[in-house]
Write a protein that holds these residues in place. Structure first.
Motif, PDB file in Angstrom:
ATOM      1  N   GLY A 162       0.816  -1.213   0.000  1.00  0.00           N
ATOM      2  CA  GLY A 162       0.000   0.000   0.000  1.00  0.00           C
ATOM      3  C   GLY A 162       0.842   1.252   0.000  1.00  0.00           C
ATOM      4  O   GLY A 162       0.551   2.220  -0.726  1.00  0.00           O
ATOM      5  N   ALA A 163       1.900   1.269   0.805  1.00  0.00           N
ATOM      6  CA  ALA A 163       2.765   2.440   0.862  1.00  0.00           C
ATOM      7  C   ALA A 163       3.473   2.663  -0.476  1.00  0.00           C
ATOM      8  O   ALA A 163       3.558   3.796  -0.971  1.00  0.00           O
ATOM      9  CB  ALA A 163       3.794   2.278   1.980  1.00  0.00           C
TER      10      ALA A 163
ATOM     11  N   VAL B 113       1.553   6.536  -7.039  1.00  0.00           N
ATOM     12  CA  VAL B 113       0.440   7.368  -7.522  1.00  0.00           C
ATOM     13  C   VAL B 113       0.784   8.843  -7.397  1.00  0.00           C
ATOM     14  O   VAL B 113       0.527   9.642  -8.311  1.00  0.00           O
ATOM     15  CB  VAL B 113      -0.847   7.032  -6.743  1.00  0.00           C
ATOM     16  CG1 VAL B 113      -1.943   8.045  -7.052  1.00  0.00           C
ATOM     17  CG2 VAL B 113      -1.319   5.617  -7.090  1.00  0.00           C
ATOM     18  N   VAL B 114       1.372   9.224  -6.268  1.00  0.00           N
ATOM     19  CA  VAL B 114       1.767  10.624  -6.081  1.00  0.00           C
ATOM     20  C   VAL B 114       2.774  11.040  -7.150  1.00  0.00           C
ATOM     21  O   VAL B 114       2.651  12.114  -7.770  1.00  0.00           O
ATOM     22  CB  VAL B 114       2.349  10.830  -4.665  1.00  0.00           C
ATOM     23  CG1 VAL B 114       2.983  12.210  -4.550  1.00  0.00           C
ATOM     24  CG2 VAL B 114       1.265  10.647  -3.620  1.00  0.00           C
TER      25      VAL B 114
ATOM     26  N   ARG C 273       1.199  11.450 -10.604  1.00  0.00           N
ATOM     27  CA  ARG C 273       0.452  12.708 -10.751  1.00  0.00           C
ATOM     28  C   ARG C 273       1.403  13.890 -10.928  1.00  0.00           C
ATOM     29  O   ARG C 273       1.147  14.790 -11.718  1.00  0.00           O
ATOM     30  CB  ARG C 273      -0.433  12.923  -9.529  1.00  0.00           C
ATOM     31  CG  ARG C 273      -1.584  11.923  -9.411  1.00  0.00           C
ATOM     32  CD  ARG C 273      -2.436  12.217  -8.197  1.00  0.00           C
ATOM     33  NE  ARG C 273      -3.000  13.577  -8.251  1.00  0.00           N
ATOM     34  CZ  ARG C 273      -3.706  14.133  -7.274  1.00  0.00           C
ATOM     35  NH1 ARG C 273      -3.917  13.449  -6.144  1.00  0.00           N
ATOM     36  NH2 ARG C 273      -4.193  15.352  -7.400  1.00  0.00           N
TER      37      ARG C 273
ATOM     38  N   LEU D 124       2.455   1.677  -3.433  1.00  0.00           N
ATOM     39  CA  LEU D 124       1.463   2.107  -4.422  1.00  0.00           C
ATOM     40  C   LEU D 124       1.105   3.581  -4.230  1.00  0.00           C
ATOM     41  O   LEU D 124       0.950   4.327  -5.207  1.00  0.00           O
ATOM     42  CB  LEU D 124       0.215   1.234  -4.318  1.00  0.00           C
ATOM     43  CG  LEU D 124      -0.910   1.521  -5.313  1.00  0.00           C
ATOM     44  CD1 LEU D 124      -0.403   1.328  -6.745  1.00  0.00           C
ATOM     45  CD2 LEU D 124      -2.113   0.621  -5.038  1.00  0.00           C
ATOM     46  N   ALA D 125       0.989   4.006  -2.981  1.00  0.00           N
ATOM     47  CA  ALA D 125       0.645   5.401  -2.714  1.00  0.00           C
ATOM     48  C   ALA D 125       1.724   6.339  -3.238  1.00  0.00           C
ATOM     49  O   ALA D 125       1.423   7.373  -3.866  1.00  0.00           O
ATOM     50  CB  ALA D 125       0.439   5.598  -1.215  1.00  0.00           C
ATOM     51  N   VAL D 126       2.991   6.013  -3.000  1.00  0.00           N
ATOM     52  CA  VAL D 126       4.080   6.856  -3.495  1.00  0.00           C
ATOM     53  C   VAL D 126       4.082   6.876  -5.020  1.00  0.00           C
ATOM     54  O   VAL D 126       4.279   7.928  -5.644  1.00  0.00           O
ATOM     55  CB  VAL D 126       5.432   6.356  -2.952  1.00  0.00           C
ATOM     56  CG1 VAL D 126       6.582   7.155  -3.566  1.00  0.00           C
ATOM     57  CG2 VAL D 126       5.474   6.470  -1.433  1.00  0.00           C
TER      58      VAL D 126
END
Length: 373
Positions: free
Chosen positions: A251-252, A258-259, A262, A254-256
């Motif tokens: 999860g961590a 995505v950021v 963007r 994937l979050a990075v």
């Protein structure tokens, strides 16, 4: 007894190896056959000749023999030393060439971006580059120069950047984590080039090995405890292991990603900074104890002008040196976890003022780079 001149019992008779009855029978047959008698006489003569030869001194070598043996040993030792030197020279020279190529590429890119070229020292003088790229000759040095090239081409040459990252991934798999950095503009071209390089590179192996093309990768993940979820040193300090640790790590990461995905879509995106963030976060999450995995990160830190990220590959050394003499242990795991925690704190404190922002590249940087292609 019927005998012929080639019968081995004649020789056995001369050597005294027959029984009394057989010996008497051989003598009777020889007395009745001149050919057998002549064979016995010749064999006895040969035996007598060999018996009369002077025996060499026991345990002693003649001077010529001693000299010949010593010369042969010297030639063999000289050949072995030359072979050892060649085995050391070739990979060391290749590693030095790759390190120099990375330094020169960083120097050129820093000048093109309007940054102080002395930032190249962040990579050139870093312990991870000196020890792992040159001294130990890890193949990650080749992946590093390809990663720098891919990031430098991101946004301007999408196909070429995808090719460069694909080649880096074929050297070591983890550069594939940087793919989101290249997808800001024209992602189809980047993906097509990246996937094309990977497919073409792996096709001969797939045809030859079929399902065994993955080699030791599954075994490596199990050996390093990634399969069980017990390998995440930072998360283990928080009491997370097994499946929960794997879920949090995924999860961590994937979050990075995505950021970063963007942020690279912005016109003023600094791809070096975003690549540094993405790869650095991946290493902090996975916490590998192999310092050479941080070679591309060190190069990106020089390109982005963020030396604090060198703390991440440096954090691998305590656990690495703790494992070498005694193997994996709880003490080595704690040492590694604490070292990565210190690295995380240092990075957070240094990067916090710039959180949520992306520095624009100096005006004319892209044009300077395009003019240098």
């Amino acid at each position: 007894m019927k005998l012929h001149p080639e019968d081995p019992r004649l020789t056995a008779q001369v050597l005294g190896e027959l029984s009394v009855e057989d010996a008497a029978a051989v003598e009777l047959a020889a007395a009745a056959d001149p050919a057998l008698e002549a064979e016995l006489a010749e064999t006895r003569a040969i035996q007598q000749f060999l018996t009369d030869l002077p025996a060499p001194p026991s345990g002693q070598l003649l001077p010529d023999q001693r000299t010949a043996i010593l010369n042969t040993a010297r030639k063999a030792d000289r050949a072995a030393r030359i072979a050892r030197f060649q085995r050391w020279l070739i990979p060391t020279a290749a590693a030095a060439v790759l390190a120099l190529a990375t330094v020169l590429l960083l120097w050129r890119l820093l000048l093109a971006r309007g940054r102080d070229p002395r930032w190249v020292a962040v990579y050139a003088w870093s312990p991870v580059a000196v020890l792992e790229a040159v001294q130990n000759g890890h193949v990650d040095a080749l992946a590093t120069v390809l990663v720098v090239g891919a990031v430098a081409l991101a946004g301007r040459r999408p196909a070429l950047s995808g090719v460069a990252l694909g080649l880096a991934t074929m050297v070591k798999l983890y550069p594939a984590l940087l793919l989101p950095v290249l997808l800001g503009r024209r992602p189809v071209r980047v993906l097509t080039a990246f996937v094309g390089v990977c497919c073409v590179s792996y096709l001969p192996h797939v045809l030859a090995l079929g399902g065994d093309v993955l080699g030791y990768l599954p075994g490596y993940l199990q050996e390093e405890d990634y399969g069980s979820g017990d390998r995440f040193l930072l998360l283990s300090l928080l009491g997370l292991r097994g499946t929960p640790a794997t879920v949090v790590a995924a999860g961590a990461g994937l979050a990075v990603a995505v950021v970063v995905l963007r942020r690279v879509r912005r016109p003023d995106a600094d791809h070096a900074r975003e690549a540094l963030l993405l790869l650095g976060a991946a290493l902090l999450i996975a916490t590998p104890v192999q310092p050479w995995y941080g070679l591309p990160l060190a190069a990106l830190a020089a390109l982005a002008g963020r030396a604090v990220w060198l703390a991440v590959p440096a954090a691998a050394y305590p656990a690495f040196f703790a494992v070498i003499p005694a193997g994996p242990s709880n003490a080595a795991e704690r040492a590694g976890g604490l070292a990565f925690a210190v690295a995380l704190v240092l990075v957070f404190l240094r990067e916090r003022p710039a959180a949520g922002t992306s520095r624009a590249r100096p005006a004319g940087a892209d044009r300077a780079l395009e003019g240098s292609d």
